[in-house]
Design a protein around this motif. Structure first.
Motif, short mmCIF file in Angstrom:
data_model
loop_
_atom_site.label_atom_id
_atom_site.label_comp_id
_atom_site.label_asym_id
_atom_site.label_seq_id
_atom_site.Cartn_x
_atom_site.Cartn_y
_atom_site.Cartn_z
N MET A 332 0.86 -1.18 0.00
CA MET A 332 0.00 0.00 0.00
C MET A 332 0.90 1.23 0.00
SD MET A 332 -2.96 1.07 2.66
CE MET A 332 -4.35 1.97 1.99
N ALA A 333 0.44 2.30 -0.63
CA ALA A 333 1.24 3.52 -0.68
C ALA A 333 0.33 4.73 -0.63
CB ALA A 333 2.06 3.53 -1.96
N ALA A 334 0.95 5.89 -0.40
CA ALA A 334 0.18 7.13 -0.35
C ALA A 334 1.02 8.27 -0.89
CB ALA A 334 -0.24 7.42 1.08
N THR A 335 0.36 9.17 -1.60
CA THR A 335 0.99 10.41 -2.05
C THR A 335 0.22 11.54 -1.39
OG1 THR A 335 1.45 9.36 -4.17
CG2 THR A 335 1.69 11.77 -4.07
N LEU A 336 0.91 12.30 -0.54
CA LEU A 336 0.26 13.40 0.15
C LEU A 336 0.57 14.70 -0.57
CD1 LEU A 336 0.25 11.08 2.22
CD2 LEU A 336 0.63 12.76 4.02
N THR A 337 -0.42 15.58 -0.64
CA THR A 337 -0.14 16.88 -1.24
C THR A 337 -1.00 17.98 -0.62
OG1 THR A 337 0.28 18.05 -3.31
CG2 THR A 337 -1.70 16.69 -3.24
#
Ligand SMILES: *Cc1c(COP(=O)(O)O)cnc(C)c1O
Length: 489
Positions: A332-337
């Motif tokens: 699982m991964a996440a890109t925060l912005t």
């Protein structure tokens, strides 16, 4: 296929089945087929057991993913509890409970707190007061896709927000951001990329702040981390400034800088000198670039802070998280912005400003449940306290390795270390790659009950956060013995 049907020919030997059918990543299969692979059967804490009953310490945290150990009761329980509800439903069209909770937790956990701001080496006065504030989470499956999403979000945002400029990227020599084509384009690894030629889009690079092998470092080799003894004028930063200025003058400015903050992993655990990141950030802000931080390896406490950027009071515009997100349990991964980036995608349905990107397993419930449990453990005072002690034990144990004449550099950042082996220490001459010195040392370590994987001539050690002092000592002893056996000193 029913068990024991076609498989009888191999008597269900997993090693034989593997060698007949499985193609392993980043592996010369010719060597693999001649080897006797270790078949991992189970794990408990920092220990892995193979199918013949041999036990090993997991000294690279299962390729930098595992945080609190295998078979952790809390993470197991969280997954089991979620399993009884549902394993997966689509984020295309529906929300779900664990992913919503996780997004909120990730935003809260990655805020740049005021104590991070005040400890920055650049000093509070010199920096712009406004730091980006991470507000939105885009989920995906692994580090490569987290970086791919960051890249595409930046691209689409920039073409909207600054219609006159074409997005242009700058990243660091030998950096590694993943294997999908976009992430690969941002990376600079000649060996990995040679076969792909023009399929990669052009991304410019700046020199890596690799003090041990820096042509501008005038210090002679010493028995300490080359970052400590370095004598230079920050030429690496000067070169970035030159590049940014030249691009701006040419009317084709860079729009994003991509970095593995504090330490470049797959490049060979290249640890950056203290202050590099904050100096870089100042330039990036001055020249209006967005900062894309690839914390796929460095995130979740690996460097001693929840995210590595915060060590130098830096908050990125994009933050990619993966490996440790679920404690190393599920992909699982996440890109925060930021809100600003998010807002540039808003508009009427028919304006087609949506982010047309996503994966089938986005926001997976089992992964989210594991990640929530991971964050809870990570932020507990017992884990924090233990990690502090562990980091000190690790540092102390690593120091012993300087006694080897073939250890050229030891680079430690929190619970990550790279030990660079050299043919000749006084001239820093590397072992030729044909000697496979890293591979040989790791094979010897396996015989001493410790598993890790080299990066060329660099041995990477990433302890699991629950390791005891004894286990750390065991790892470094095995490494020390193996270096002696292989290099003969
Ligand atoms: C491992 C890694 C990636 C790629 O992640 P995958 O999950 O293997 O796709 C990207 N960036 C960094 C810094 C990494 O260490």
């Amino acid at each position: 296929m029913p068990r024991n049907s076609k498989r009888t020919a191999h008597s269900n030997d997993p090693r034989k089945l593997d060698q007949q059918y499985v193609w392993h990543p980043f592996t010369q299969m010719q060597d693999w087929l001649r080897s006797k692979p270790i078949v991992i059967q189970s794990g408990k804490g920092a220990t892995l057991t193979d199918h013949e009953g041999n036990t090993y310490l997991d000294a690279n945290a299962s390729i930098w993913t595992n945080l609190h150990g295998h078979n952790h009761p809390k993470i197991n329980r969280a997954i089991q509890r979620q399993l009884k509800q549902i394993s997966h439903s689509s984020a295309l069209g529906f929300a779900n409970e664990p992913a919503s909770f996780l997004a909120a937790e990730l935003i809260a956990a990655t805020q740049l707190s005021s104590d991070h701001r005040s400890t920055t080496s650049a000093g509070p006065r010199q920096r712009s007061k406004v730091q980006p504030e991470l507000a939105k989470v885009f989920f995906s499956d692994d580090g490569s896709t987290a970086m791919e999403a960051a890249l595409k979000l930046h691209h689409q945002h920039t073409t909207r927000a600054r219609p006159k400029v074409t997005p242009r990227y700058l990243s660091i020599e030998s950096s590694y951001h993943g294997d999908t084509v976009g992430a690969m384009s941002l990376s600079h690894s000649p060996i990995f990329h040679k076969p792909f030629g023009k399929i990669r889009f052009p991304v410019d690079r700046v020199m890596a702040p690799y003090c041990y092998r820096c042509p501008h470092n005038r210090a002679r080799p010493t028995r300490e981390d080359a970052r400590e003894s370095r004598q230079c004028k920050w030429e690496c930063i000067g070169k970035v400034e030159k590049k940014l200025t030249r691009a701006k003058r040419s009317g084709k400015p860079y729009t994003a800088f991509v970095i593995e903050p504090l330490i470049q992993g797959a490049a060979g655990m290249i640890a950056h000198p203290k202050g590099y990141l904050s100096k870089l950030e100042r330039l990036i802000r001055q020249h209006r670039l967005q900062l894309i931080a690839d914390e796929v390896m460095t995130g979740f406490g690996r460097t001693g802070s929840l995210i590595a950027c915060h060590h130098e009071g830096v908050q990125p515009d994009f933050l990619a998280l993966a490996k440790g997100l679920t404690g190393g349990y599920l992909p699982m991964a996440a890109t925060l912005t930021t809100q600003k980036v998010f807002d540039s995608f808003l508009g009427s349905y028919e304006s087609f400003r949506s982010f047309f990107h996503g994966h089938s397993f986005t926001g997976n419930q089992l992964g989210s449940a594991a990640a929530l449990a991971n964050l809870e453990i990570l932020q507990s005072s017992s884990s924090l306290q233990h990690r502090q002690k562990l980091t000190a034990w690790f540092q102390e144990a690593l120091r012993e390795l300087w006694s080897h004449s073939h250890v050229g550099d030891i680079r430690q950042v929190g619970l990550i270390a790279g030990i660079e082996l050299v043919k000749d220490r006084s001239s820093r001459t590397p072992y030729p790659i044909t000697e496979r010195i890293g591979i040989q040392v790791c094979q010897a370590m396996a015989k001493h009950g410790v598993l890790t994987r080299p990066i060329g001539n660099v041995i990477a050690i990433l302890p699991i956060y629950t390791m005891t002092k004894r286990q750390v000592t065991q790892i470094i002893d095995a490494l020390s013995k193996s270096i002696r056996e292989v290099t003969g000193d």
